[in-house]
Motif scaffolding. Structure first.
Motif, mmCIF file in Angstrom:
data_model
loop_
_atom_site.group_PDB
_atom_site.id
_atom_site.type_symbol
_atom_site.label_atom_id
_atom_site.label_comp_id
_atom_site.label_asym_id
_atom_site.label_seq_id
_atom_site.Cartn_x
_atom_site.Cartn_y
_atom_site.Cartn_z
ATOM 1 N N THR A 1 2.287 -6.855 -10.190
ATOM 2 C CA THR A 1 3.726 -7.051 -9.963
ATOM 3 C C THR A 1 4.341 -7.760 -11.170
ATOM 4 N N THR A 2 5.451 -7.237 -11.647
ATOM 5 C CA THR A 2 6.099 -7.850 -12.810
ATOM 6 C C THR A 2 7.354 -8.614 -12.391
ATOM 7 N N GLY A 3 7.841 -9.455 -13.292
ATOM 8 C CA GLY A 3 9.067 -10.207 -13.030
ATOM 9 C C GLY A 3 8.809 -11.670 -12.709
ATOM 10 N N ASN B 1 0.645 -4.951 -17.656
ATOM 11 C CA ASN B 1 0.371 -3.515 -17.762
ATOM 12 C C ASN B 1 -1.136 -3.288 -17.697
ATOM 13 N N PHE B 2 -1.551 -2.443 -16.741
ATOM 14 C CA PHE B 2 -2.983 -2.170 -16.569
ATOM 15 C C PHE B 2 -3.457 -0.985 -17.405
ATOM 16 N N ALA B 3 -2.534 -0.247 -18.026
ATOM 17 C CA ALA B 3 -2.963 0.931 -18.797
ATOM 18 C C ALA B 3 -3.605 0.443 -20.101
ATOM 19 N N PRO C 1 0.793 -1.242 0.000
ATOM 20 C CA PRO C 1 0.000 0.000 0.000
ATOM 21 C C PRO C 1 0.823 1.290 0.000
ATOM 22 N N ARG C 2 2.076 1.237 0.508
ATOM 23 C CA ARG C 2 2.886 2.470 0.519
ATOM 24 C C ARG C 2 3.610 2.694 -0.802
ATOM 25 N N GLY C 3 3.555 1.696 -1.688
ATOM 26 C CA GLY C 3 4.277 1.814 -2.961
ATOM 27 C C GLY C 3 3.579 2.785 -3.907
ATOM 28 N N ASP D 1 1.543 -5.122 4.499
ATOM 29 C CA ASP D 1 2.721 -4.255 4.482
ATOM 30 C C ASP D 1 3.762 -4.836 5.425
ATOM 31 N N HIS D 2 4.901 -5.241 4.897
ATOM 32 C CA HIS D 2 5.887 -5.971 5.705
ATOM 33 C C HIS D 2 6.502 -5.132 6.823
ATOM 34 N N ARG D 3 6.345 -3.815 6.773
ATOM 35 C CA ARG D 3 6.958 -2.974 7.813
ATOM 36 C C ARG D 3 5.980 -2.528 8.897
ATOM 37 N N HIS D 4 4.668 -2.744 8.702
ATOM 38 C CA HIS D 4 3.701 -2.128 9.617
ATOM 39 C C HIS D 4 2.642 -3.087 10.161
#
Ligand SMILES: NC(=O)C1=CN([C@@H]2O[C@H](COP(=O)(O)OP(=O)(O)OC[C@H]3O[C@@H](n4cnc5c(N)ncnc54)[C@H](OP(=O)(O)O)[C@@H]3O)[C@@H](O)[C@H]2O)C=CC1
Ligand SMILES: O=C(O)C1=N[C@H](C(=O)O)C[C@H](O)C1
Length: 267
Positions: free
Chosen positions: A101-103, A128-130, A11-13, A36-39
């Motif tokens: 997420t790509t890759g 790609n969502f566009a 969510p912070r990205g 969120d892995h930090r929160h």
């Protein structure tokens, strides 16, 4: 009609933040949690930059999340390894993934398709969502039938982790479905500096540009005797991706199959 219960991972990205706002501003969606892995353990409201989310829990662990929250859809906008773990786990819990997420590797995609078939659960992976970018890929595929010589140039911001971009890989895959294979360039061509000719996909070349100030751009160049065709798409902000995210969330609720690429669900 009951609301679509959505979990957003990342969510912070840059993209995750847009997705949180999309869910918040869409009447029939409900944001039931974020990953969120930090929160982990907080409420989304307690994370800097988020307001009006006092009832949205934050989990750092996806199993915890799905054991505590009833969800319909997971939107993943993280990094490949984490995105793959999230997608796999969501399917195990009967939650439908929408993945930007790509890759992901071909093996990853095959595994997810197998799981979807086994569980008869919808899952959409969209490099790609566009919607304009999806058309750019489709137009490139049309052109690839008539032009065997193709150079793909993708241009992104310099914080991007993966190269080539998911969009460039998908474009090359789509073109190769219709293009007669060809090793491009001079048969004796030699790189005097490694990487000068870019990545090679079935003889086509892919070049990745990374510069601050860019968002997401791609041009596909087709050449033949005496002519050149260039097909280009530019995303100038991340809002450009959100109509595609909404299309994917709405569609994933109605399907029980695996979809790789928004071109397969755009009418
Ligand atoms: N399909 C599409 O249309 C689009 C796809 N993308 C793709 O979406 C993904 C995200 O892009 P973008 O938003 O620009 O990237 P960001 O780097 O802005 O966001 C990534 C998020 O993932 C989190 N993250 C990183 N590592 C981990 C981890 N180990 N565990 C859990 N979360 C983690 C980051 O948290 P932290 O800050 O703490 O590291 C951050 O919140 C990329 O793969 C990108 O290629 C991007 C744009 C459009
Ligand atoms: O990281 C990005 O920004 C983007 N990633 C996707 C990709 O790899 O193709 C989609 C878009 O190009 C933006």
């Amino acid at each position: 009609m009951s609301k679509v219960r959505v979990v957003v991972a990342g969510p912070r990205g840059r993209m995750g933040n847009e997705a949180v706002n999309l869910v918040k501003n869409t009447e029939n969606y409900e944001l039931v949690a974020v990953l969120d892995h930090r929160h982990g353990g907080k409420l989304l409201n307690d994370i800097e930059g988020f307001h009006g989310f006092s009832s949205v829990p934050v989990f750092s662990n996806i199993e915890d999340c799905f054991q505590n929250v009833q969800a319909d859809v997971l939107i993943d906008l993280t990094i490949p390894e984490v995105g793959m773990h999230h997608t796999r786990t969501a399917l195990q819990y009967g939650v439908r993934p929408v993945v930007g997420t790509t890759g992901f590797t071909n093996d990853d995609l095959q595994e997810l398709e197998n799981t979807c078939n086994e569980k008869e659960l919808g899952c959409i992976i969209a490099p790609n969502f566009a919607l304009g970018a999806v058309l750019m890929m489709k137009f490139s595929q049309m052109a690839g039938k008539y032009f065997r010589d193709v150079e793909i140039i993708e241009l992104h911001h310099d914080q991007k982790l993966d190269a080539p971009s998911g969009t460039a890989v998908k474009t090359a895959e789509m073109i190769s479905e219709v293009r007669e294979s060809k090793v491009q360039g001079h048969p004796a061509e030699k790189e005097t500096m490694a990487g000068a000719r870019g990545a090679n996909f079935d003889g086509m070349h892919i070049h990745s540009v990374r510069l601050p100030g860019l968002i997401a751009h791609q041009q596909v160049m087709f050449g033949s005797e005496g002519q050149m065709l260039t097909i280009r798409h530019d995303s100038f902000n991340r809002a450009s991706f959100m109509s595609g995210v909404k299309l994917a969330v709405d569609t994933v609720m109605k399907i029980d199959t695996f979809v790789y690429g928004l071109e397969n669900i755009m009418e």
